[in-house]
Design a protein around this motif. Structure first.
Motif, mmCIF file in Angstrom:
data_model
loop_
_atom_site.group_PDB
_atom_site.id
_atom_site.type_symbol
_atom_site.label_atom_id
_atom_site.label_comp_id
_atom_site.label_asym_id
_atom_site.label_seq_id
_atom_site.Cartn_x
_atom_site.Cartn_y
_atom_site.Cartn_z
ATOM 1 N N ALA A 171 37.020 50.840 27.202
ATOM 2 C CA ALA A 171 35.695 50.802 27.258
ATOM 3 C C ALA A 171 35.001 50.009 28.548
ATOM 4 C CB ALA A 171 34.537 50.598 26.043
ATOM 5 N N VAL A 172 35.435 48.930 28.745
ATOM 6 C CA VAL A 172 35.046 47.772 29.622
ATOM 7 C C VAL A 172 35.280 48.619 30.972
ATOM 8 C CG1 VAL A 172 35.729 45.763 30.709
ATOM 9 C CG2 VAL A 172 35.181 45.842 28.232
ATOM 10 N N ASP A 173 36.706 48.921 31.137
ATOM 11 C CA ASP A 173 37.150 49.702 32.396
ATOM 12 C C ASP A 173 36.097 50.984 32.881
ATOM 13 O OD1 ASP A 173 39.089 47.666 33.023
ATOM 14 O OD2 ASP A 173 40.561 49.170 32.172
ATOM 15 N N PRO A 185 48.019 26.420 24.926
ATOM 16 C CA PRO A 185 48.286 26.562 26.265
ATOM 17 C C PRO A 185 49.404 27.527 26.520
ATOM 18 C CG PRO A 185 49.478 24.622 25.192
ATOM 19 C CD PRO A 185 48.603 25.391 24.112
ATOM 20 N N TYR A 186 49.827 28.591 25.497
ATOM 21 C CA TYR A 186 50.636 29.449 25.867
ATOM 22 C C TYR A 186 50.478 30.494 26.619
ATOM 23 C CZ TYR A 186 51.933 26.578 21.765
ATOM 24 O OH TYR A 186 52.345 25.571 21.061
ATOM 25 N N GLU A 187 51.682 31.139 27.408
ATOM 26 C CA GLU A 187 51.405 32.232 28.238
ATOM 27 C C GLU A 187 51.083 33.350 27.296
ATOM 28 O OE1 GLU A 187 54.812 32.546 30.656
ATOM 29 O OE2 GLU A 187 54.003 30.759 32.033
ATOM 30 N N GLN A 188 50.722 34.655 27.931
ATOM 31 C CA GLN A 188 50.592 35.838 27.508
ATOM 32 C C GLN A 188 49.520 35.844 26.263
ATOM 33 O OE1 GLN A 188 54.119 38.270 27.013
ATOM 34 N NE2 GLN A 188 55.096 37.085 28.635
ATOM 35 N N THR A 189 48.432 35.235 26.140
ATOM 36 C CA THR A 189 47.419 34.887 25.065
ATOM 37 C C THR A 189 46.090 35.243 25.191
ATOM 38 O OG1 THR A 189 47.186 32.554 25.880
ATOM 39 C CG2 THR A 189 49.004 32.683 24.273
ATOM 40 N N ILE A 190 45.886 36.009 26.478
ATOM 41 C CA ILE A 190 44.636 36.517 26.767
ATOM 42 C C ILE A 190 44.149 37.693 25.648
ATOM 43 C CG2 ILE A 190 43.094 37.705 28.421
ATOM 44 C CD1 ILE A 190 44.529 36.004 30.538
ATOM 45 N N GLY A 191 43.193 37.710 25.310
ATOM 46 C CA GLY A 191 42.702 38.553 24.196
ATOM 47 C C GLY A 191 41.913 39.658 24.826
ATOM 48 N N SER A 192 41.969 40.749 24.110
ATOM 49 C CA SER A 192 41.064 42.046 24.523
ATOM 50 C C SER A 192 39.637 41.954 24.094
ATOM 51 C CB SER A 192 41.555 43.168 23.705
ATOM 52 O OG SER A 192 40.975 44.378 24.175
ATOM 53 N N PRO A 193 38.599 42.224 24.822
ATOM 54 C CA PRO A 193 38.729 42.967 26.045
ATOM 55 C C PRO A 193 38.897 42.095 27.504
ATOM 56 C CG PRO A 193 36.311 42.595 25.518
ATOM 57 C CD PRO A 193 37.367 41.911 24.474
ATOM 58 N N GLY A 194 39.285 40.985 27.496
ATOM 59 C CA GLY A 194 39.596 40.141 28.523
ATOM 60 C C GLY A 194 40.770 40.688 29.240
ATOM 61 N N THR A 195 41.585 41.712 28.576
ATOM 62 C CA THR A 195 42.760 42.258 28.837
ATOM 63 C C THR A 195 42.310 43.559 29.927
ATOM 64 O OG1 THR A 195 43.042 43.569 26.853
ATOM 65 C CG2 THR A 195 44.174 41.398 27.107
ATOM 66 N N ALA A 196 41.219 43.887 30.023
ATOM 67 C CA ALA A 196 40.544 45.148 30.594
ATOM 68 C C ALA A 196 41.005 44.849 32.135
ATOM 69 C CB ALA A 196 39.359 45.136 30.576
ATOM 70 N N ARG A 197 41.559 45.734 32.930
ATOM 71 C CA ARG A 197 41.829 45.764 34.411
ATOM 72 C C ARG A 197 40.767 45.643 35.043
ATOM 73 N NH1 ARG A 197 44.440 49.805 31.541
ATOM 74 N NH2 ARG A 197 46.998 50.131 31.879
#
Length: 194
Positions: A42-44, A62-74
């Motif tokens: 929807a964001v895209d 501080p861990y990697e691969q922790t970004i949540g949706s919708p921040g994951t939107a391309r």
């Protein structure tokens, strides 16, 4: 409801004409997901229609691969947090965004796109918000109507404000052009891109 709100930003009066879309959406929310989930899509779609989406990365660092949706939107401008010394905040979510697409192929996306001050930011408080009575880690600032808060939700509106100024100066620039201008002119902190 969140997806409906994102879709409404593209067509506020719901007349089928997208020329009146909002310029900027600023979101400080998130949860589990990836670039192919409904909220990220929807964001895209909104960005493809001309809306600039500025979204908090999340506070799962501080861990990697922790970004949540919708921040994951391309197409989102995903925001991490730094302190006043330009140190990446421990709590700030980090990339990369890694997921498997519908065909089972592993995909990866570099995020966050940019950081902004998000540690001990003096912000207006809700009249019912009395954190200093219940939690000594919060402190008053300025007066009783303000409180120091930390999080990518504090950094995101700072970037949204910068985006508004850029959009005002260059109303013909696309969301992608504004995203690239922010990324390409930001101070390099010498950290990993994720």
């Amino acid at each position: 409801l969140i997806i409906q709100a994102i879709e409404r930003s593209v067509d506020p009066n719901q007349d089928g004409n997208f020329n009146d879309h909002v310029d900027i959406v600023s979101m400080s929310l998130g949860g589990y997901g990836n670039p192919d989930d409904p909220m990220s899509k929807a964001v895209d779609n909104a960005v493809n229609a001309g809306v600039i989406a500025v979204i908090a990365a999340g506070n799962s660092g501080p861990y990697e691969q922790t970004i949540g949706s919708p921040g994951t939107a391309r197409n989102a401008i995903t925001i991490g947090a730094t302190d006043k010394y330009d140190h990446f905040a421990d709590f700030s979510s980090r990339g990369p965004v890694v997921w498997r697409d519908a065909a089972g192929n592993e995909k990866s996306l570099t995020k966050p796109d940019i950081t902004a001050p998000g540690v001990s930011i003096c912000a207006a408080r809700l009249s019912s918000f009395e954190p200093w009575n219940n939690n000594p880690s919060y402190a008053k600032c300025v007066d009783d109507n303000h409180v120091l808060l930390s999080g990518t939700s504090m950094a995101t509106p700072i970037v949204s404000g910068a985006v508004a100024l850029i959009k005002q100066a260059h109303p013909d620039w696309s969301p992608d052009e504004i995203k690239m201008i922010l990324r390409n002119t930001a101070k390099d902190l010498g950290l990993s891109r994720n």
